[in-house]
Design a protein around this motif. Structure first.
Motif, PDB file in Angstrom:
ATOM      1  N   ALA A  92       0.807  -1.216   0.000  1.00  0.00           N
ATOM      2  CA  ALA A  92       0.000   0.000   0.000  1.00  0.00           C
ATOM      3  C   ALA A  92       0.845   1.274   0.000  1.00  0.00           C
ATOM      4  O   ALA A  92       0.318   2.371   0.150  1.00  0.00           O
ATOM      5  N   ALA A  93       2.149   1.142  -0.175  1.00  0.00           N
ATOM      6  CA  ALA A  93       3.047   2.307  -0.119  1.00  0.00           C
ATOM      7  C   ALA A  93       2.658   3.344  -1.173  1.00  0.00           C
ATOM      8  O   ALA A  93       2.386   3.008  -2.324  1.00  0.00           O
ATOM      9  N   GLU A  94       2.670   4.588  -0.757  1.00  0.00           N
ATOM     10  CA  GLU A  94       2.393   5.701  -1.666  1.00  0.00           C
ATOM     11  C   GLU A  94       3.632   6.549  -1.916  1.00  0.00           C
ATOM     12  O   GLU A  94       3.726   7.230  -2.935  1.00  0.00           O
ATOM     13  N   THR A  95       4.573   6.539  -0.961  1.00  0.00           N
ATOM     14  CA  THR A  95       5.839   7.258  -1.131  1.00  0.00           C
ATOM     15  C   THR A  95       6.973   6.241  -1.097  1.00  0.00           C
ATOM     16  O   THR A  95       7.034   5.399  -0.188  1.00  0.00           O
ATOM     17  N   ARG A 115      -1.642   3.884 -10.449  1.00  0.00           N
ATOM     18  CA  ARG A 115      -1.985   4.416  -9.126  1.00  0.00           C
ATOM     19  C   ARG A 115      -1.024   5.549  -8.786  1.00  0.00           C
ATOM     20  O   ARG A 115       0.119   5.576  -9.264  1.00  0.00           O
ATOM     21  N   PRO A 116      -1.426   6.503  -7.977  1.00  0.00           N
ATOM     22  CA  PRO A 116      -0.558   7.632  -7.633  1.00  0.00           C
ATOM     23  C   PRO A 116       0.629   7.170  -6.777  1.00  0.00           C
ATOM     24  O   PRO A 116       0.462   6.398  -5.833  1.00  0.00           O
ATOM     25  N   LEU A 117       1.799   7.625  -7.132  1.00  0.00           N
ATOM     26  CA  LEU A 117       3.005   7.327  -6.379  1.00  0.00           C
ATOM     27  C   LEU A 117       3.869   8.577  -6.307  1.00  0.00           C
ATOM     28  O   LEU A 117       3.930   9.363  -7.256  1.00  0.00           O
ATOM     29  N   THR A 118       4.557   8.738  -5.179  1.00  0.00           N
ATOM     30  CA  THR A 118       5.608   9.746  -5.072  1.00  0.00           C
ATOM     31  C   THR A 118       6.930   9.010  -4.945  1.00  0.00           C
ATOM     32  O   THR A 118       7.112   8.217  -4.019  1.00  0.00           O
ATOM     33  N   SER A 135       0.810   9.500 -13.332  1.00  0.00           N
ATOM     34  CA  SER A 135       0.361   9.370 -11.945  1.00  0.00           C
ATOM     35  C   SER A 135       1.509   9.397 -10.945  1.00  0.00           C
ATOM     36  O   SER A 135       1.301   9.136  -9.762  1.00  0.00           O
ATOM     37  N   THR A 136       2.712   9.708 -11.416  1.00  0.00           N
ATOM     38  CA  THR A 136       3.885   9.651 -10.540  1.00  0.00           C
ATOM     39  C   THR A 136       4.476  11.037 -10.332  1.00  0.00           C
ATOM     40  O   THR A 136       4.751  11.757 -11.293  1.00  0.00           O
ATOM     41  N   ASP A 167       7.238   5.731   2.906  1.00  0.00           N
ATOM     42  CA  ASP A 167       6.560   4.460   3.197  1.00  0.00           C
ATOM     43  C   ASP A 167       7.482   3.264   2.977  1.00  0.00           C
ATOM     44  O   ASP A 167       7.501   2.338   3.795  1.00  0.00           O
TER      45      ASP A 167
END
Length: 253
Positions: A92-95, A115-118, A135-136, A167
């Protein structure tokens, strides 16, 4: 050619080509294969190479480090499998922090696009490769750029990382050892890796089998700090189990 000159030439081949083939070097130098094997045993005892069947690989140290271009030519199928398996651990990591190097570039490419990622990275190549994704969001760490790896280091990079909570960090190493931990030739690189580990909630270590048992100059972490280690099947199962006993899940692909 005396013994020292011959060993110097063998080491030069290892560092230039990324590998020494016993038969080929023996033919080039006009000596027996057994002579080359003896030289490799000596060089291994000095911590300069690691022997493998049929030859040896150079060990990266304070005075030597392979370039990014060299890394793109070695063990590409294995590194591609490692990258895919590492990307599967995203959860579920987003960063996400992505380390410098060739395998990290492959990990970046394997991350989902839907999916959005940083993505935080010190690698110019990884930043450029990810920047076009819709999305990145890409954050490139500032600092001095190392020409061999095209990545940033020094206090600018570590200060930026210190202000972040990440994350998941994908971390590589030049040497992975149960006795000496994770090592890298350059202290500045070690500081960036260490800070990324401190800033991350979760950590995944990746590395080709040749990294295991190798020891470089600067220690920056321990295997026990990682939830998983991803490598290839050439790392013996018994050795993988020894690392697993330190805490991380060991995934061989």
């Amino acid at each position: 050619m005396d013994t020292e000159d011959r060993r110097h030439k063998i080491l030069g081949v290892a560092r230039r080509e990324g590998i020494v083939n016993v038969t080929a070097v023996a033919r080039t130098l006009g000596v027996s294969a057994e002579t080359v094997r003896r030289d490799l045993r000596t060089l291994e005892g000095l911590g300069l190479v690691r022997r493998v069947p049929g030859g040896a690989h150079p060990v990266e140290s304070a005075g030597f480090e392979t370039t990014l271009a060299t890394r793109t030519r070695r063990y590409v199928p294995q590194k591609t499998r490692i990258a895919a398996a590492a990307a599967d651990l995203l959860g579920a990591a987003e960063t996400v922090f992505i380390d410098e190097g060739f395998t990290p570039q492959l990990i970046a490419e394997a991350l989902p696009r839907d999916r959005p990622l940083t993505v935080v990275t010190a690698s110019l190549a990884t930043a450029c490769g990810m920047a076009g994704r819709e999305s990145t969001q890409v954050i490139l760490l500032g600092g001095r750029v190392r020409g061999g790896t095209m990545a940033t280091v020094d206090h600018w990079a570590t200060a930026m990382l210190a202000g972040l909570v990440i994350d998941l960090a994908y971390i590589g190493a030049n040497g992975i050892s149960r006795e000496y931990g994770l090592t890298t030739p350059d202290p500045a690189v070690g500081e960036v890796k260490a800070q990324a580990i401190r800033s991350a909630r979760r950590r995944v270590l990746f590395g080709i089998h040749t990294k295991f048992g190798a020891v470089s100059f600067c220690r920056f972490a321990e295997p026990s700090q990682f939830e998983a280690i991803v490598t290839d099947t050439a790392l013996p199962a018994a050795e993988a189990q020894r690392y697993a006993l330190l805490g991380p899940q060991v995934i061989r692909v």
